[in-house]
Design a protein around this motif. Structure first.
Motif, PDB file in Angstrom:
ATOM      1  N   UNK A  74       0.742  -1.316   0.170  1.00 31.21           N
ATOM      2  CA  UNK A  74      -0.095  -0.092  -0.044  1.00 31.21           C
ATOM      3  C   UNK A  74       0.796   1.165   0.081  1.00 31.21           C
ATOM      4  N   UNK A  75       2.258   0.936   0.139  1.00 31.03           N
ATOM      5  CA  UNK A  75       3.170   2.234   0.046  1.00 31.03           C
ATOM      6  C   UNK A  75       4.494   1.646  -0.663  1.00 31.03           C
ATOM      7  N   UNK A  76       4.439   1.587  -2.028  1.00 27.53           N
ATOM      8  CA  UNK A  76       5.513   1.044  -2.669  1.00 27.53           C
ATOM      9  C   UNK A  76       6.701   2.050  -2.685  1.00 27.53           C
ATOM     10  N   UNK A 100      -4.441  -0.424  -5.066  1.00 28.93           N
ATOM     11  CA  UNK A 100      -4.770  -0.458  -6.425  1.00 28.93           C
ATOM     12  C   UNK A 100      -4.158   0.957  -7.055  1.00 28.93           C
ATOM     13  N   UNK A 101      -4.405   2.025  -6.241  1.00 30.60           N
ATOM     14  CA  UNK A 101      -3.837   3.362  -6.822  1.00 30.60           C
ATOM     15  C   UNK A 101      -2.215   3.302  -6.664  1.00 30.60           C
ATOM     16  N   UNK A 128       0.254   3.902  -9.759  1.00 27.20           N
ATOM     17  CA  UNK A 128       1.132   5.043  -9.665  1.00 27.20           C
ATOM     18  C   UNK A 128       2.361   4.537 -10.504  1.00 27.20           C
ATOM     19  N   UNK A 129       2.763   3.414 -10.105  1.00 34.46           N
ATOM     20  CA  UNK A 129       4.219   2.761 -10.417  1.00 34.46           C
ATOM     21  C   UNK A 129       4.349   1.983 -11.587  1.00 34.46           C
ATOM     22  N   UNK A 130       3.059   1.998 -12.616  1.00 35.39           N
ATOM     23  CA  UNK A 130       3.203   1.365 -13.914  1.00 35.39           C
ATOM     24  C   UNK A 130       3.068   2.419 -14.799  1.00 35.39           C
ATOM     25  N   UNK A 188     -10.647  -0.499 -11.805  1.00 38.44           N
ATOM     26  CA  UNK A 188     -11.460   0.177 -12.550  1.00 38.44           C
ATOM     27  C   UNK A 188     -11.236   1.774 -11.682  1.00 38.44           C
ATOM     28  N   UNK A 189     -11.452   1.615 -10.274  1.00 35.96           N
ATOM     29  CA  UNK A 189     -11.413   3.007  -9.668  1.00 35.96           C
ATOM     30  C   UNK A 189     -10.124   3.397  -9.670  1.00 35.96           C
ATOM     31  N   UNK A 190      -9.067   2.854  -9.872  1.00 31.99           N
ATOM     32  CA  UNK A 190      -7.737   3.402  -9.912  1.00 31.99           C
ATOM     33  C   UNK A 190      -7.451   3.835 -11.226  1.00 31.99           C
ATOM     34  N   UNK A 191      -8.394   3.661 -12.126  1.00 34.40           N
ATOM     35  CA  UNK A 191      -7.987   4.170 -13.566  1.00 34.40           C
ATOM     36  C   UNK A 191      -7.839   2.998 -14.413  1.00 34.40           C
ATOM     37  N   UNK A 192      -7.606   1.895 -13.995  1.00 31.40           N
ATOM     38  CA  UNK A 192      -7.378   0.693 -14.970  1.00 31.40           C
ATOM     39  C   UNK A 192      -8.791   0.315 -15.896  1.00 31.40           C
ATOM     40  N   UNK A 193      -8.486  -0.128 -17.269  1.00 31.49           N
ATOM     41  CA  UNK A 193      -9.634  -0.772 -17.865  1.00 31.49           C
ATOM     42  C   UNK A 193      -9.281  -2.321 -17.780  1.00 31.49           C
ATOM     43  N   UNK A 194     -10.235  -3.211 -17.706  1.00 33.27           N
ATOM     44  CA  UNK A 194     -10.278  -4.457 -17.427  1.00 33.27           C
ATOM     45  C   UNK A 194     -10.023  -5.167 -18.951  1.00 33.27           C
TER      46      UNK A 194
END
Length: 269
Positions: free
Chosen positions: A109-111, A137-138, A142-144, A189-195
């Motif tokens: 949760x804190x990478x 998920x956020x 962030x790191x991708x 999806x809430x973190x901005x990803x598309x499935x």
């Protein structure tokens, strides 16, 4: 200073996955499907030797080392347990693929990595254990890098489970917060990803439950013969709970799934 409830959960899960009993029951790959399903995730994520991969909750390194060998990519494993990290780095040092793999102790949760620094994330049978799944998920997003992808494999459950199964989930892997596949997809999806894709792999969970049941029977015999020392294990309760798990999988109340999501590619926006 006392631990927060979230820290206590993380410490509980870390201790379980460190334990000799967990290794005896589950082997080196502490997730249904083993390395076969790890390879499936790597294929879905389209990993190549140019990929930089982050393995979240990497345990003792079996999946990360396999991914490095199978796909030729560079990989960083993150685990909450310092003992697991030490064991994983030792395992990496003993393999040819180890030059492309390293492990660090950290919180999902804190990478402790820079924004946009990875092409892909793998998280096997552990997202369900994170107390703050939204934050995790956020962090994945962030790191991708732009267009990067995440692959989860995890335990799924129906909306309601019998009380005995809630006890089972807490017992086998700190997974009392396993959720329907739609909920996992919702966090992404809430973190901005598309499935990109979801797959059902209930057969992998069924196979693992069968293996655990057989190993429990063998362990009880070996302990009785004083050829194995597993202090504090209640074999009667463990076998009853394993049988309950088998029924739950067969009845569709417990399952296993793969979910892949992609971060938006800014070049295409």
């Amino acid at each position: 200073m006392s631990s927060t409830p979230q820290e206590t959960i993380k410490q509980c899960c870390a201790r379980l996955y460190e334990s000799d009993f967990a290794k005896f029951l589950l082997g080196d790959s502490f997730h249904p499907g083993g390395l076969r399903l790890t390879e499936r995730l790597g294929t879905l994520l389209e990993l190549t030797p140019r990929s930089r991969v982050l393995d979240i909750a990497s345990g003792k390194g079996a999946s990360a080392l396999f991914i490095a060998e199978r796909f030729g990519c560079e990989i960083l494993g993150i685990d909450y347990s310092s003992r697991n990290v030490a064991a994983a780095n030792a395992a990496a040092a003993a393999t040819e693929a180890g030059a492309r793999v390293r492990f660090e102790q950290a919180d999902a949760e804190l990478l402790p990595v820079e924004d946009g620094s990875f092409d892909a994330i793998v998280c096997e049978c552990d997202f369900c254990t994170f107390p703050d799944k939204t934050a995790a998920a956020r962090e994945f997003a962030r790191v991708l890098r732009s267009g990067g992808a995440v692959g989860l494999s995890d335990l799924t459950r129906g909306a309601v489970l019998p009380r005995e199964l809630d006890g089972l989930l807490a017992w086998i892997a700190c997974i009392a917060d396993a959720q329907p596949v739609e909920s996992y997809a919702g966090y992404l999806t809430s973190a901005g990803f598309s499935i990109l894709q979801t797959e059902t792999h209930d057969e992998a969970l069924l196979e693992m439950v069968h293996q655990v049941r057989m190993k429990l029977l063998g362990a009880e015999i070996m302990v009785g013969l004083r050829k194995l020392d597993l202090p504090g294990v209640d074999f009667t309760s463990a076998k009853q709970l394993a049988q309950a798990a088998l029924r739950a999988v067969q009845d569709g109340m417990l399952g296993y799934a793969v979910i892949c999501g992609q971060k938006p590619d800014r070049a295409l926006i």
